[in-house]
Design a protein around this motif. Structure first.
Motif, mmCIF file in Angstrom:
data_model
loop_
_atom_site.group_PDB
_atom_site.id
_atom_site.type_symbol
_atom_site.label_atom_id
_atom_site.label_comp_id
_atom_site.label_asym_id
_atom_site.label_seq_id
_atom_site.Cartn_x
_atom_site.Cartn_y
_atom_site.Cartn_z
ATOM 1 N N ASN A 65 63.071 3.978 -18.185
ATOM 2 C CA ASN A 65 62.633 3.255 -19.370
ATOM 3 C C ASN A 65 62.238 1.819 -19.038
ATOM 4 O O ASN A 65 61.317 1.264 -19.626
ATOM 5 C CB ASN A 65 63.725 3.270 -20.437
ATOM 6 C CG ASN A 65 63.945 4.652 -21.008
ATOM 7 O OD1 ASN A 65 63.090 5.513 -20.902
ATOM 8 N ND2 ASN A 65 65.101 4.868 -21.603
ATOM 9 N N ALA A 66 62.965 1.203 -18.088
ATOM 10 C CA ALA A 66 62.626 -0.161 -17.672
ATOM 11 C C ALA A 66 61.252 -0.190 -17.012
ATOM 12 O O ALA A 66 60.421 -1.071 -17.290
ATOM 13 C CB ALA A 66 63.694 -0.695 -16.719
ATOM 14 N N ILE A 70 57.741 -2.165 -18.485
ATOM 15 C CA ILE A 70 56.911 -3.102 -17.723
ATOM 16 C C ILE A 70 55.452 -2.637 -17.719
ATOM 17 O O ILE A 70 54.526 -3.419 -17.950
ATOM 18 C CB ILE A 70 57.440 -3.239 -16.281
ATOM 19 C CG1 ILE A 70 58.820 -3.914 -16.296
ATOM 20 C CG2 ILE A 70 56.470 -4.042 -15.424
ATOM 21 C CD1 ILE A 70 59.532 -3.873 -14.957
ATOM 22 N N ALA A 71 55.251 -1.339 -17.463
ATOM 23 C CA ALA A 71 53.883 -0.815 -17.406
ATOM 24 C C ALA A 71 53.194 -0.887 -18.764
ATOM 25 O O ALA A 71 52.024 -1.282 -18.858
ATOM 26 C CB ALA A 71 53.910 0.627 -16.903
ATOM 27 N N SER A 119 58.023 6.766 -11.600
ATOM 28 C CA SER A 119 57.524 7.679 -12.631
ATOM 29 C C SER A 119 57.517 6.989 -13.994
ATOM 30 O O SER A 119 56.647 7.254 -14.835
ATOM 31 C CB SER A 119 58.374 8.952 -12.683
ATOM 32 O OG SER A 119 59.709 8.679 -13.033
ATOM 33 N N GLY A 120 58.455 6.074 -14.202
ATOM 34 C CA GLY A 120 58.466 5.307 -15.446
ATOM 35 C C GLY A 120 57.239 4.424 -15.591
ATOM 36 O O GLY A 120 56.690 4.285 -16.693
ATOM 37 N N LEU A 121 56.776 3.843 -14.476
ATOM 38 C CA LEU A 121 55.560 3.031 -14.524
ATOM 39 C C LEU A 121 54.367 3.874 -14.983
ATOM 40 O O LEU A 121 53.576 3.447 -15.837
ATOM 41 C CB LEU A 121 55.279 2.429 -13.143
ATOM 42 C CG LEU A 121 56.257 1.357 -12.653
ATOM 43 C CD1 LEU A 121 55.987 1.025 -11.190
ATOM 44 C CD2 LEU A 121 56.164 0.102 -13.508
ATOM 45 N N TRP A 414 59.612 1.372 -25.400
ATOM 46 C CA TRP A 414 60.287 1.562 -24.120
ATOM 47 C C TRP A 414 61.423 0.555 -23.919
ATOM 48 O O TRP A 414 62.456 0.888 -23.323
ATOM 49 C CB TRP A 414 59.283 1.452 -22.977
ATOM 50 C CG TRP A 414 58.425 2.662 -22.828
ATOM 51 C CD1 TRP A 414 57.073 2.760 -23.048
ATOM 52 C CD2 TRP A 414 58.841 3.974 -22.432
ATOM 53 N NE1 TRP A 414 56.644 4.038 -22.823
ATOM 54 C CE2 TRP A 414 57.702 4.812 -22.439
ATOM 55 C CE3 TRP A 414 60.072 4.523 -22.080
ATOM 56 C CZ2 TRP A 414 57.753 6.154 -22.094
ATOM 57 C CZ3 TRP A 414 60.122 5.865 -21.739
ATOM 58 C CH2 TRP A 414 58.985 6.661 -21.744
ATOM 59 N N LEU A 415 61.248 -0.677 -24.403
ATOM 60 C CA LEU A 415 62.298 -1.681 -24.251
ATOM 61 C C LEU A 415 63.572 -1.238 -24.957
ATOM 62 O O LEU A 415 64.670 -1.249 -24.367
ATOM 63 C CB LEU A 415 61.819 -3.025 -24.817
ATOM 64 C CG LEU A 415 62.886 -4.124 -24.885
ATOM 65 C CD1 LEU A 415 63.399 -4.471 -23.490
ATOM 66 C CD2 LEU A 415 62.332 -5.374 -25.585
#
Length: 511
Positions: A65-66, A70-71, A119-121, A414-415
């Motif tokens: 999630n972090a 960012i992305a 993968s989160g990015l 996401w945050l």
């Protein structure tokens, strides 16, 4: 359906495109669902040799999630420069690289964590751009339905992930394959989306904003499967809207964001996705087996089975909403009424669970009742806060700041996804079923904010939002559309643009 672009083929293309790009939502849902399951597998614990279950639960989910936060926050300049389609394709490639790092038999939590971040990015970038891409291509009559496809595909991903977790637990011996198969299957939809976009056109509004009018016209006529008067009217409305935005903002992005109408819209985007996370239903999706353990006793197989049924209900209810109610119910009343109903359900769950004997291995009537209430709460969520934030937060922004607005909205998602997924395992451990009471209080607060601040947007074109939010770029949409419809059938896109420009110039002189 035939009225969408004038042909049945246009209607088919609009629906196909809208739901296909929402494959990004499927990836989001699938990943959300598999994590809670594999963290309960003995094979996963044996491979990575850890003892602090609560910390691993929190870190495993929150790291991805972090990366996604960012992305999502930083992707809009890339999308603005290279287009929606290419940005999503690159995002899927990054996502696949992260999945591969997770699947390799490294027996290292650090390697798995790095894969989660990468993968989160990719996932954050994809989920930030897809709603914008979808909104810019959808006919206004079904924009809410297509935008809500993010939640429907999310629900499908969650449902399949739950049943895959349950299937590998029941059918495979304890081995690395039990968790590698669920994780590795994410590569299939990600690759399908990346390669499938080669067959789809670029965003009409992005092309028009880049003054590539012939390409924009080709994209619109292909998507609507028509070049008749109604499509010419829509193209002229898009072009006029972009010209008015340019004239009103004078090309200064900082000035655009500080304009009262846009500050208001950015605040709404932040709140709507914050509210989606405050319902508690995303946390329940991540940690479904752990939540149901609180209600029906310490039986991992039973908890996974209930979680699988929970996912199936999620998919069916959100599909019912999208197909039959999304374009009938107003956005605003749906949000505040549902928030109050979810709050009532959570309060009852807390009261019942804390005034009846705690279940162990056996199933109790109180446990069944509380699970039924959670399922009811899930249905309410799927008819409201689950699907609605996706179309709402993209349709309220003008084209010039839609990338920024969409990034702010999805980054907010996401945050707070990160924050709630990080703290929920500790809340479960410390508060038990009182965790539901915490979310009940947040639901009441959300209902109050919606009542006072959220504006109704159902059935309005993206260009009409300027009038709803009292923007400096507001213009007479009906006049622009009418001018476009009067253009003869043999006129090219460039001539449509030139005709509209003359009309806009004459309007400017009169101001």
């Amino acid at each position: 359906m035939a009225r969408l672009g004038g042909t049945r083929l246009g209607a088919f293309r609009a629906y196909f495109f809208g739901f296909f790009v929402c494959t990004a939502g499927f990836l989001f849902g699938y990943d959300t669902g598999i994590v809670g399951g594999i963290l309960t597998f003995k094979a996963y614990k044996d491979d990575f040799r850890y003892t602090d279950q609560t910390t691993v639960n929190a870190v495993m989910v929150s790291l991805q999630n972090a990366g996604a936060f960012i992305a999502a926050l930083c992707i809009f300049p890339v999308s603005e420069r290279f287009g929606r389609k290419k940005t999503i394709q690159v995002a899927m490639a990054v996502f696949c690289a992260g999945v591969i790092l997770q699947v390799v038999p490294s027996h290292s939590l650090v390697c798995f964590y790095i894969g989660r971040v990468i993968s989160g990015l990719g996932l954050g970038a994809g989920t930030a751009v897809v709603p914008t891409y979808n909104a810019e291509m959808a006919p206004k009559e079904i924009r809410g339905r297509l935008g809500s496809g993010m939640q429907w595909l999310f629900a499908l991903g969650v449902m399949l992930s739950y049943w895959i977790d349950y299937a590998v637990l029941q059918t495979l011996p304890v081995s690395s394959k039990q968790w590698q198969i669920p994780v590795g299957l994410q590569l299939v939809p990600a690759a399908t989306l990346a390669f499938g976009l080669f067959t789809q056109p670029e965003s009409v509004r992005w092309l028009a904003k880049k003054e590539r009018y012939d390409e924009a016209w080709q994209s619109l006529t292909w998507m609507r499967a028509s070049d008749g008067p109604e499509v010419k009217g829509e193209f002229n409305e898009i072009r006029t809207g972009l010209l008015e935005e340019l004239r009103a903002t004078d090309g200064l992005k900082k000035r655009e964001l500080l304009e009262p109408a846009n500050r208001y819209r950015l605040s709404l985007a932040f709140f709507i996705f914050l509210g989606q996370q405050c319902t508690g239903m995303t946390a329940l999706a991540y940690f479904g087996p752990q939540f149901f353990k609180l209600l029906v006793g310490n039986d991992p197989s039973r908890s996974l089975l209930i979680t699988g049924l929970f996912g199936a209900e999620k998919f069916i209810t959100v599909g019912t909403y999208i197909l039959f109610f999304s374009e009938r119910w107003g956005r605003r009343p749906t949000l505040w009424i549902s928030a109050l109903l979810m709050s009532v359900c959570f309060v009852i769950v807390t009261v019942v669970n804390n005034t009846t004997p705690k279940p162990q291995q056996e199933v109790t009537s109180a446990g069944i009742a509380t699970v039924a209430l959670i399922f009811l709460t899930n249905s309410i969520y799927q008819f409201s806060w689950g699907p609605l934030p996706w179309p709402y937060t993209t349709e309220i922004f003008p084209s010039r700041i839609r990338e920024v607005g969409s990034s702010v909205a999805v980054a907010t998602q996401w945050l707070f996804n990160f924050l709630f997924s990080l703290v929920t395992p500790y809340m479960q451990k410390s508060w038990g079923s009182y965790t539901f009471l915490f979310y009940a209080a947040l639901d009441v607060i959300m209902a109050i904010i919606v009542w006072f601040f959220v504006k109704e947007t159902k059935g309005k074109s993206l260009e009409e939002m300027e009038t709803i939010f009292h923007s400096k770029a507001a213009f007479d949409v009906e006049v622009a559309r009418h001018e476009g419809e009067e253009i003869p059938d043999n006129v090219s896109a460039l001539e449509v643009h030139n005709k509209g420009s003359k009309g806009s110039d004459s309007s400017d002189k009169g101001i």
